[in-house]
Motif scaffolding. Structure first.
Motif, PDB file in Angstrom:
ATOM      1  N   PRO A 231       0.634  -1.105   0.075  1.00  0.00           N
ATOM      2  CA  PRO A 231      -0.150  -0.064   0.034  1.00  0.00           C
ATOM      3  C   PRO A 231       0.957   1.220   0.039  1.00  0.00           C
ATOM      4  O   PRO A 231       1.867   1.235   0.630  1.00  0.00           O
ATOM      5  CB  PRO A 231      -0.763  -0.089   1.401  1.00  0.00           C
ATOM      6  CG  PRO A 231      -0.326  -1.208   1.829  1.00  0.00           C
ATOM      7  CD  PRO A 231       0.900  -1.836   1.328  1.00  0.00           C
TER       8      PRO A 231
ATOM      9  N   LYS B   5      -5.166   9.258  -0.567  1.00  0.00           N
ATOM     10  CA  LYS B   5      -5.700   8.057  -1.077  1.00  0.00           C
ATOM     11  C   LYS B   5      -4.901   6.855  -1.096  1.00  0.00           C
ATOM     12  O   LYS B   5      -3.798   7.018  -1.348  1.00  0.00           O
ATOM     13  CB  LYS B   5      -6.154   8.458  -2.367  1.00  0.00           C
ATOM     14  CG  LYS B   5      -7.750   9.121  -2.272  1.00  0.00           C
ATOM     15  CD  LYS B   5      -8.304   9.269  -3.562  1.00  0.00           C
ATOM     16  CE  LYS B   5      -8.697   7.700  -4.408  1.00  0.00           C
ATOM     17  NZ  LYS B   5      -9.164   8.016  -5.674  1.00  0.00           N
ATOM     18  N   LEU B   6      -5.431   5.717  -1.011  1.00  0.00           N
ATOM     19  CA  LEU B   6      -4.538   4.485  -0.754  1.00  0.00           C
ATOM     20  C   LEU B   6      -4.602   3.895  -2.323  1.00  0.00           C
ATOM     21  O   LEU B   6      -5.474   3.554  -2.943  1.00  0.00           O
ATOM     22  CB  LEU B   6      -5.371   3.271   0.295  1.00  0.00           C
ATOM     23  CG  LEU B   6      -4.751   1.988   0.280  1.00  0.00           C
ATOM     24  CD1 LEU B   6      -3.596   2.374   1.374  1.00  0.00           C
ATOM     25  CD2 LEU B   6      -5.587   0.961   0.893  1.00  0.00           C
TER      26      LEU B   6
ATOM     27  N   GLU C   1       0.804   3.345   6.693  1.00  0.00           N
ATOM     28  CA  GLU C   1      -0.337   3.058   6.075  1.00  0.00           C
ATOM     29  C   GLU C   1      -1.090   2.153   6.586  1.00  0.00           C
ATOM     30  O   GLU C   1      -2.319   1.989   6.261  1.00  0.00           O
ATOM     31  CB  GLU C   1       0.360   2.374   4.560  1.00  0.00           C
ATOM     32  CG  GLU C   1       1.043   3.386   3.817  1.00  0.00           C
ATOM     33  CD  GLU C   1       2.596   3.401   4.099  1.00  0.00           C
ATOM     34  OE1 GLU C   1       2.983   3.041   5.234  1.00  0.00           O
ATOM     35  OE2 GLU C   1       3.346   3.706   3.363  1.00  0.00           O
TER      36      GLU C   1
ATOM     37  N   HIS D 185      -4.877   3.014   7.348  1.00  0.00           N
ATOM     38  CA  HIS D 185      -5.767   2.713   6.298  1.00  0.00           C
ATOM     39  C   HIS D 185      -6.147   1.357   6.519  1.00  0.00           C
ATOM     40  O   HIS D 185      -6.192   0.512   5.461  1.00  0.00           O
ATOM     41  CB  HIS D 185      -5.245   3.139   5.117  1.00  0.00           C
ATOM     42  CG  HIS D 185      -5.065   4.354   4.750  1.00  0.00           C
ATOM     43  ND1 HIS D 185      -5.973   5.034   3.983  1.00  0.00           N
ATOM     44  CD2 HIS D 185      -3.949   5.472   5.134  1.00  0.00           C
ATOM     45  CE1 HIS D 185      -5.462   6.545   4.063  1.00  0.00           C
ATOM     46  NE2 HIS D 185      -4.600   6.645   4.623  1.00  0.00           N
TER      47      HIS D 185
ATOM     48  N   GLU E 292      -8.566  -0.570   7.511  1.00  0.00           N
ATOM     49  CA  GLU E 292      -9.854  -0.914   7.321  1.00  0.00           C
ATOM     50  C   GLU E 292      -9.967  -1.158   5.613  1.00  0.00           C
ATOM     51  O   GLU E 292     -10.495  -2.067   5.179  1.00  0.00           O
ATOM     52  CB  GLU E 292     -10.782  -0.269   7.572  1.00  0.00           C
ATOM     53  CG  GLU E 292     -11.006   0.200   9.290  1.00  0.00           C
ATOM     54  CD  GLU E 292     -12.306   0.309   9.719  1.00  0.00           C
ATOM     55  OE1 GLU E 292     -13.265   0.229   9.063  1.00  0.00           O
ATOM     56  OE2 GLU E 292     -12.522   0.321  11.136  1.00  0.00           O
ATOM     57  N   GLU E 293      -9.317  -0.345   4.915  1.00  0.00           N
ATOM     58  CA  GLU E 293      -9.347  -0.347   3.598  1.00  0.00           C
ATOM     59  C   GLU E 293      -8.506  -1.446   3.115  1.00  0.00           C
ATOM     60  O   GLU E 293      -8.950  -2.300   2.116  1.00  0.00           O
ATOM     61  CB  GLU E 293      -9.016   0.893   3.152  1.00  0.00           C
ATOM     62  CG  GLU E 293      -9.753   1.511   1.868  1.00  0.00           C
ATOM     63  CD  GLU E 293      -9.119   2.901   1.318  1.00  0.00           C
ATOM     64  OE1 GLU E 293      -8.636   3.782   2.209  1.00  0.00           O
ATOM     65  OE2 GLU E 293      -9.046   2.999   0.194  1.00  0.00           O
ATOM     66  N   ILE E 294      -7.373  -1.646   3.770  1.00  0.00           N
ATOM     67  CA  ILE E 294      -6.353  -2.652   3.232  1.00  0.00           C
ATOM     68  C   ILE E 294      -7.026  -4.201   3.241  1.00  0.00           C
ATOM     69  O   ILE E 294      -7.213  -4.726   2.546  1.00  0.00           O
ATOM     70  CB  ILE E 294      -5.026  -2.547   3.898  1.00  0.00           C
ATOM     71  CG1 ILE E 294      -4.515  -1.252   3.662  1.00  0.00           C
ATOM     72  CG2 ILE E 294      -4.411  -3.972   3.632  1.00  0.00           C
ATOM     73  CD1 ILE E 294      -3.171  -0.898   4.362  1.00  0.00           C
TER      74      ILE E 294
ATOM     75  N   GLY F 114     -10.170  -4.434   3.497  1.00  0.00           N
ATOM     76  CA  GLY F 114     -11.347  -4.731   2.507  1.00  0.00           C
ATOM     77  C   GLY F 114     -11.040  -5.256   1.252  1.00  0.00           C
ATOM     78  O   GLY F 114     -11.773  -5.970   0.486  1.00  0.00           O
ATOM     79  N   GLU F 115      -9.772  -5.194   0.981  1.00  0.00           N
ATOM     80  CA  GLU F 115      -8.880  -5.918  -0.216  1.00  0.00           C
ATOM     81  C   GLU F 115      -8.761  -7.301  -0.269  1.00  0.00           C
ATOM     82  O   GLU F 115      -8.321  -7.904  -1.127  1.00  0.00           O
ATOM     83  CB  GLU F 115      -7.834  -4.943  -0.603  1.00  0.00           C
ATOM     84  CG  GLU F 115      -8.148  -3.678  -0.981  1.00  0.00           C
ATOM     85  CD  GLU F 115      -8.731  -3.332  -2.361  1.00  0.00           C
ATOM     86  OE1 GLU F 115      -8.727  -4.229  -3.174  1.00  0.00           O
ATOM     87  OE2 GLU F 115      -9.290  -2.234  -2.333  1.00  0.00           O
TER      88      GLU F 115
ATOM     89  N   ARG G 167     -14.945  -8.240   8.729  1.00  0.00           N
ATOM     90  CA  ARG G 167     -15.159  -8.178   7.397  1.00  0.00           C
ATOM     91  C   ARG G 167     -15.091  -9.727   6.983  1.00  0.00           C
ATOM     92  O   ARG G 167     -14.956 -10.070   5.631  1.00  0.00           O
ATOM     93  CB  ARG G 167     -13.951  -7.666   6.648  1.00  0.00           C
ATOM     94  CG  ARG G 167     -13.991  -6.310   6.881  1.00  0.00           C
ATOM     95  CD  ARG G 167     -12.952  -5.400   6.383  1.00  0.00           C
ATOM     96  NE  ARG G 167     -13.213  -4.142   6.568  1.00  0.00           N
ATOM     97  CZ  ARG G 167     -14.010  -3.262   5.579  1.00  0.00           C
ATOM     98  NH1 ARG G 167     -14.349  -3.654   4.584  1.00  0.00           N
ATOM     99  NH2 ARG G 167     -13.974  -1.753   5.761  1.00  0.00           N
TER     100      ARG G 167
END
Ligand code: 8BR
Ligand code: 8BR
Ligand code: GLC
Length: 453
Positions: free
Chosen positions: A151, A157-158, A213, A217, A219-221, A223-224, A258
């Motif tokens: 990341p 933005k990620l 990072e 971030h 949660e976003e990571i 989520g992938e 998740r």
């Protein structure tokens, strides 16, 4: 069915489906392994030059960390004498400099995350997101081509980039790996088996430094990702473990929310307080991977001294004792999958059933044989070619004991509402190197299962 036939059918099934696995999140330890294949004469001269008596003090007991060259050489001899692995943090700059000048034969990807990223992403083509504490140019260059991502945050933005496109200019985290073959002799010490001593000249991984990072971030990571593998907690100490384990707890909660199952690669954790803390957190994981020394060390902190002792007595390790220990761990923590590996066989205890669990172990054993033979697995054909390595015959007694005790057939039995799966492995007689075989086994088996689900 004979094991050879089970092996080839499992390999074909997983080979054709492994690319269906979604992204694998790998955290936290990545480093550069500077591998030196030891030379007896050279090592003796080095020991003599700094003073043999002083060095030999450490062949009986390892220091806690390395603060001078005597301790470094003594710790290498400690490993050789026992044929056992050990890893210590190198604190002193002058010793780090000594190691650099001593040199290495090859630079390789290191750390559980780095090794798994190259295997899963670079060899199997399974996309991975890796945590790399420091991205130097040298570190980035050790990543294979393929769907491997780190990341990066740009304007809040990620973005996910291949490590080489990250264009990082951070520090080099170098671990010096001193490898020796079975029978290696220095002075009157003779290695009973091949192994290595690791000196970590690295201020990031030993403290489980977590990148911004991943703090900001996660949660976003997460989520992938479809699955996660966590490693690198083994070097923590009672002085520094609180903060990283709190961060880990937060990460595991996000993964849980998740629905991302996480595996813990449980490497040898010498600090008992940290080991206990990790066992207390096991219930937050879906799965754990460990060897006989690590399982014994967990039984110790759970107060099961007798089992711990039995696990370290026989070679090959008695599978009924291993199964007892795995049940104790499952009951105590609630972890649903326990993958045990030892020289010659693997066992996995799961709260769910299916032949695919065993098939994933067979796939892992092929990958391990390829890694032992070559040091680096270059492509899936290297794994296929490991079919030439013979299936270990020393474990006939293990298979019989499992048949007798649990009615196991073709490597599968039902025990107390759980499934127990077993495979005899393929053993490479003269391995090129011993580093990273355990990581190869655990990640291949875990991801192999998801390929077949
Ligand atoms: P293998 O030798 O089969 O690889 O098993 C793992 C080993 O980790 C154990 O035998 C144990 O000796 C070793 N180990 C490591 Br890694 N670090 C150690 C340390 N700091 N002190 C003692 N043993 C260690
Ligand atoms: P650990 O470092 O976690 O102990 O993992 C090492 C594992 O690698 C062992 O449990 C064993 O299954 C496997 N292994 C070793 Br050590 N030497 C091997 C060899 N020569 N061929 C195949 N597998 C090996
Ligand atoms: C540990 C070591 C690393 C090595 C790895 C192999 O993480 O620090 O140098 O590559 O183990 O399993």
């Amino acid at each position: 069915m004979a094991w050879n036939a089970l092996y080839s059918s499992a390999f074909e099934k997983i080979r054709s489906r492994i690319r269906n696995v979604g992204r694998v999140l790998l955290a936290y330890n990545t480093n550069i392994d500077a591998v030196k294949y030891l030379d007896g004469g050279d090592l003796e001269r080095r020991v003599e030059a700094v003073g043999k008596d002083e060095v030999f003090r450490y062949t009986d007991e390892l220091p806690e960390r390395i603060e001078n060259v005597h301790q470094l050489l003594g710790s290498i001899l400690w490993s050789i004498k026992r044929g056992k692995a050990a890893e210590l943090f190198v604190e002193s700059c002058s010793t780090r400099f000594y190691m650099r000048r001593w040199g290495w034969d090859e630079l390789r990807m290191g750390g559980q995350v780095g090794i798994m990223a190259n295997l899963l992403g670079g060899v199997y083509g399974v996309p991975v997101i890796a945590h790399v504490p420091q991205l130097s140019r040298l570190q980035a260059g050790l990543f294979k081509d393929g769907p491997i991502y780190v990341p990066r945050v740009e304007n809040g933005k990620l973005k996910l980039l291949h490590p080489r496109d990250f264009s990082g200019d951070e520090e080099n985290c170098v671990h010096h790996i001193y490898e020796f073959p079975r029978g290696f002799t220095v002075f009157d010490l003779k290695a009973p088996r091949e192994n290595r001593f690791i000196g970590s000249a690295d201020d990031y991984n030993p403290n489980v430094h977590i990148r911004p990072e991943f703090h900001e971030h996660f949660e976003e990571i997460a989520g992938e990702a479809e699955v996660a593998i966590i490693s690198g907690l083994q070097t923590l100490t009672k002085e520094n473990y609180h903060e990283p384990l709190e961060t880990l707890r937060g990460h595991l909660e996000v993964l849980e929310e998740r629905g991302v199952p996480a595996h813990l690669e449980f490497a040898f954790t010498s600090d008992e307080k940290v080991r206990k803390a990790l066992v207390d957190m096991l219930g937050l994981f879906h799965s754990v991977g460990l060897n006989e020394v690590e399982l014994a060390s967990i039984m110790e902190v759970l107060g099961n001294r007798a089992i711990a002792k039995k696990l370290l007595t026989n070679d090959p390790v008695d599978p009924v004792t291993v199964t007892d220990a795995m049940f104790k761990l499952a009951e105590k923590t609630g972890v649903k999958r326990i993958h045990f590996h030892t020289y010659g066989y693997y066992l996995v205890l799961t709260g769910y059933k299916g032949e695919y669990v065993r098939d994933a172990l067979l796939f892992a054993a092929l990958a391990a044989a390829a890694k032992a033979k070559l040091g680096d697995v270059r492509n899936i054909d290297d794994v296929a070619k490991a079919m030439d390595v013979p299936v270990n015959e020393r474990v006939g007694g293990v298979e019989e004991a499992l048949a007798e005790q649990y009615g196991m057939r073709e490597g599968i039995a039902e025990v107390n509402g759980h499934q127990l799966a077993f495979v005899p492995t393929r053993i490479v007689v003269r391995p090129k190197s011993t580093v990273g075989i355990g990581d190869t086994i655990s990640s291949s088996a875990f991801v192999g299962e998801f390929a077949l689900r």
